[in-house]
Design a protein around this motif. Structure first.
Motif: not given
Length: 423
Positions: A157-162, A279-285, A287-289
């Motif tokens: 998760n980009k936000k959490m790591l940042e 591909n699954k993450l496309k359903d969770y726009p 969530t920046e990953w």
């Protein structure tokens, strides 16, 4: 009258001989009657099954009057329903001409005489990535080829790591060591908010050996000996690798009862998951990953799991040449590309993979890098079903706090007893 009768008789005999020859050609598939081929595959998504049906239809059109293929998709009511059907068909001599199988089953099926070598009918082995060739080879002979590959990497998760000031590697040579991975997971875990540092799926199926195997190999360990007669999974390198993973569950950095969308909904900061996750993450726009490489042992290099469903020719087919022609058609550049895109998986052919331009850009480039440079197939042994099952059970117990060495000793014992029985 006698002369006329003789000539009539001769004419009838000639016509009869020609008819017999024509019938003989039909029986061998060389006449007007098309040779029938059957293909078995497990049920896929509607999109992928549609692609396979279109491929088969195109093959039939190209070989109209000569070969006619039919594909049957077998439901996987439970995790091994498809394999059970293959075993039953092998016992009753009712196997299809072409069948799909999961990568680690190749050695077992080859040894059992379910499938046969295909070196003599494959057009170009060099077109495929190395891991697919390794997976499909048993006793020095090629038995299977696959349209797609798969890998497992560390999604984050980009936000959490940042927010935590953590900067994951973007180059293979900078991949995290185990300790760096552990420290990141520890720092990202927030028990008050119910957020876990990392997620990895826990089940008794094939996933356990698939995702944890690289930790063993990266540490210089292995599951079995090169000659497949002895177990190595209870040796120090493997024990050390599983002890490291146990630390995550002991300290609560991993949820032992995760929800199916724990990472996607922000309840886990990182996730060890297969290449299909993007591909699954496309359903969770929202969530920046991102994706980074598989963590490596301080003693070794990055190793990532590989292996996917592949095609083989049954040993009982009466039409190997024609089955080989169908195999080459399914696995040509254009069709592999169609299948790979329908599944959002890496193509197993180099030329097809190059056409998938999005895999050249970060973060998917991480997955491509692993497929081409760090891929390691699961153990190739005729006793793989026992090894996978017992290892999965042992790792479950280890994650629940059981003694690592004792559990791996049980796996080694079960494997060696099974391989000795087969030998």
């Amino acid at each position: 009258m006698k002369k006329a009768f003789s000539w009539s008789l001769i004419l009838l005999l000639i016509v009869g001989m020609l008819s017999a020859c024509s019938g003989s050609k039909n029986a061998n598939g060389d006449g007007d009657k098309a040779i029938k081929l059957t293909v078995w595959a497990p049920e896929y998504s509607e999109q992928t099954m549609k692609v396979y049906k279109e491929i088969i239809a195109a093959f039939n059109e190209e070989n109209k009057g000569k070969i006619e293929a039919k594909i049957e998709f077998i439901p996987r009511a439970n995790k091994y329903a498809y394999e059970d059907k293959i075993s039953t068909a092998a016992s009753s001599n009712s196997l299809p001409d072409l069948l799909m199988m999961d990568g680690p089953n190749v050695s077992n099926y080859a040894d059992a005489g379910i499938i046969q070598p295909i070196d003599d009918v494959v057009d170009d082995k060099s077109a495929f990535v190395d891991s697919v060739i390794t997976q499909g080879t048993f006793d020095g002979k090629l038995y299977t080829l696959a349209p797609t590959e798969s890998t497992v990497a560390l999604f984050y998760n980009k936000k959490m790591l940042e927010e935590a000031g953590i900067h994951p590697p973007t180059k293979l040579e900078d991949a995290w060591t185990w300790n760096e991975f552990y420290e990141a997971a520890r720092k990202l875990t927030n028990k008050e908010k119910g957020i876990y540092g990392v997620n990895w799926t826990l089940d008794y199926g094939e996933w356990i050996i698939y995702f944890s195997g690289p930790f063993v190999w990266s540490n210089g360990g292995d599951f079995i000996s090169a000659d497949t007669k002895k177990a190595k999974i209870n040796e120090p390198e493997a024990v050390e690798a599983l002890t490291f993973l146990q630390k995550f569950t002991k300290e609560g950095l991993v949820n032992l009862q995760p929800t199916p969308d724990e990472f996607e909904t922000g309840k886990a900061a990182m996730m060890l998951m297969g290449s299909w996750e993007w591909n699954k993450l496309k359903d969770y726009p929202e969530t920046e990953w991102g994706i980074t490489y598989y963590p490596r042992s301080p003693k070794g290099k990055v190793v990532s799991p590989s292996g996917d469903w592949c095609f083989g020719i049954s040993a009982s087919t009466k039409h190997k040449k024609e089955a080989g022609k169908l195999l080459n058609f399914i696995l040509n550049k254009e069709n592999v590309l169609k299948v790979a895109k329908s599944e959002n998986k890496p193509a197993a052919r180099h030329d097809s993979f190059e056409e998938m331009k999005e895999w050249n850009e970060f973060p998917l480039s991480v997955l491509k890098d692993q497929v081409l440079h760090t891929a390691h197939p699961r153990p190739r042994t005729t006793s793989y079903p026992i090894l996978s099952q017992k290892y999965g059970e042992a790792v479950q117990n280890i994650f629940l706090g059981a003694d690592v060495k004792e559990q791996l000793d049980k796996v080694a014992k079960a494997y060696e007893e099974d391989i000795a029985r087969k030998k």
